[in-house]
Design an enzyme around this catalytic site. Structure first.
Site, PDB file in Angstrom:
ATOM      1  N   ASP A  28      -3.926 -12.861   3.890  1.00  0.00           N
ATOM      2  CA  ASP A  28      -5.370 -12.488   4.593  1.00  0.00           C
ATOM      3  C   ASP A  28      -6.822 -12.692   3.823  1.00  0.00           C
ATOM      4  OD1 ASP A  28      -4.656 -10.744   2.728  1.00  0.00           O
ATOM      5  OD2 ASP A  28      -4.366  -8.897   4.118  1.00  0.00           O
ATOM      6  N   HIS A  47       1.053  -1.318  -0.010  1.00  0.00           N
ATOM      7  CA  HIS A  47       0.119  -0.171  -0.143  1.00  0.00           C
ATOM      8  C   HIS A  47       0.758   1.235  -0.090  1.00  0.00           C
ATOM      9  CE1 HIS A  47      -3.627  -2.282   0.767  1.00  0.00           C
ATOM     10  NE2 HIS A  47      -3.079  -2.829   1.919  1.00  0.00           N
TER      11      HIS A  47
HETATM   12 ZN   LIG Z   1      -4.033  -7.471   3.109  1.00  0.00          ZN
END
Ligand SMILES: [Zn+2]
Length: 295
Positions: free
Chosen positions: A234, A109
């Site tokens: 995840d 990110h």
């Molecule tokens: Zn993630």
């Protein structure tokens, strides 16, 4: 499996290496912020503390350590002189092709001038730039199967036809309004970003169908010389954040496909960097299954 694994210590990335992706003013600001004790930045979903600076340098350096091992190991003399000191395992693999770094903080990110979503520096983007510049590789693929869209990585290579960025992610999770199916790059980079947003709650069958019908043919067509993986776990069924239903066996099946793609054009060379994964036991099992398939 233990006798075909060696453990190496990640070196710190140099500021100049991080600057392959990040704005030097941002790098210096982050160093000062950590030295001053850190800060919670709720608008970016990021937190740094005093120890974050060393952790971030090593997370960025881990991929570079692995890249040097893989790219230089064929030259035995250089191997023994330059890298033997880093080895803390009695096993030495003469010609390693695979690297995995359990990096924290993660990276996908992080933007060129901002931290975001637990990420400080974009480890996988720095690695891709490093491989291109140091080892003169013309075409790289980054496969990102973290449940979140890798907006930072996408932004770095948005206009770049030399890096094919592929993201499979839960549609409109974090970050919002990113990674739409028709987001495919700009300028010379059009067609070198492939976003595959998936509905919440899907599992192995949908993921593997996306690999078999879209990812594998497109990546094989591109013929990368090195495979890089933003390996987030995840989307595992036990993860408390992801909301997807990939099983441990699903991660094994993804690993098999990534290995096959790497064998197709990249001489089997794969470096995977850990991204997300927030259920420790599920993470452990998924990583073992994934790496088992690569090996
Ligand atoms: Zn993630």
């Amino acid at each position: 499996m233990a006798d075909c694994i060696m453990q190496v210590e990640a070196r710190q990335a140099e500021a100049a290496e991080i600057a392959l992706v990040h704005n030097p003013r941002y790098i210096e600001a982050m160093r000062r912020l950590c030295a001053a004790g850190g800060q919670y930045m709720p608008q970016m979903e990021a937190t740094v503390g005093p120890a974050s600076w060393d952790a971030a340098l090593r997370a960025a350096g881990a991929g570079l350590t692995l890249a040097d091992l893989i790219m230089q190991s064929a030259k035995c003399e250089m191997w023994s002189k330059e890298y033997e000191k880093n080895l803390n395992s009695k096993f030495k693999i003469p010609n390693p092709k695979l690297g995995f770094a359990p990096t924290r903080p993660p990276g996908h990110h992080a933007l060129t001038d901002r931290p975001m979503g637990f990420c400080i520096f974009n480890n996988i983007a720095i690695l891709a730039k490093y491989l291109q510049i140091r080892y003169n590789l013309a075409r790289l693929a980054i496969i990102d199967f973290d449940v979140h869209h890798g907006n930072g990585t996408e932004a770095v290579f948005w206009g770049d036809p030399s890096v094919f960025y592929v993201s499979l992610h839960r549609d409109n999770l974090f970050p919002y309004n990113k990674g739409r199916g028709d987001d495919c790059g700009a300028g010379a980079g059009v067609g070198f970003t492939l976003n595959i947003p998936l509905p919440a709650g899907v599992g192995d069958d949908i993921y593997l169908k996306a690999f078999d019908t879209q990812v594998v043919p497109r990546v094989n067509d591109f013929a990368p010389q090195f495979m890089l993986v933003s390996a987030g776990f995840d989307a595992h069924i036990s993860d408390p954040l992801g909301g997807m239903r990939l099983t441990t066996g699903g991660f094994r099946a993804i690993g098999e496909r990534i290995r096959q793609m790497a064998e197709h054009s990249a001489e089997g060379r794969i470096i995977s960097l850990l991204e997300g994964g927030y259920h420790l036991d599920g993470l452990r099992r998924a990583i073992m299954a994934y790496l088992g398939a690569l090996i």
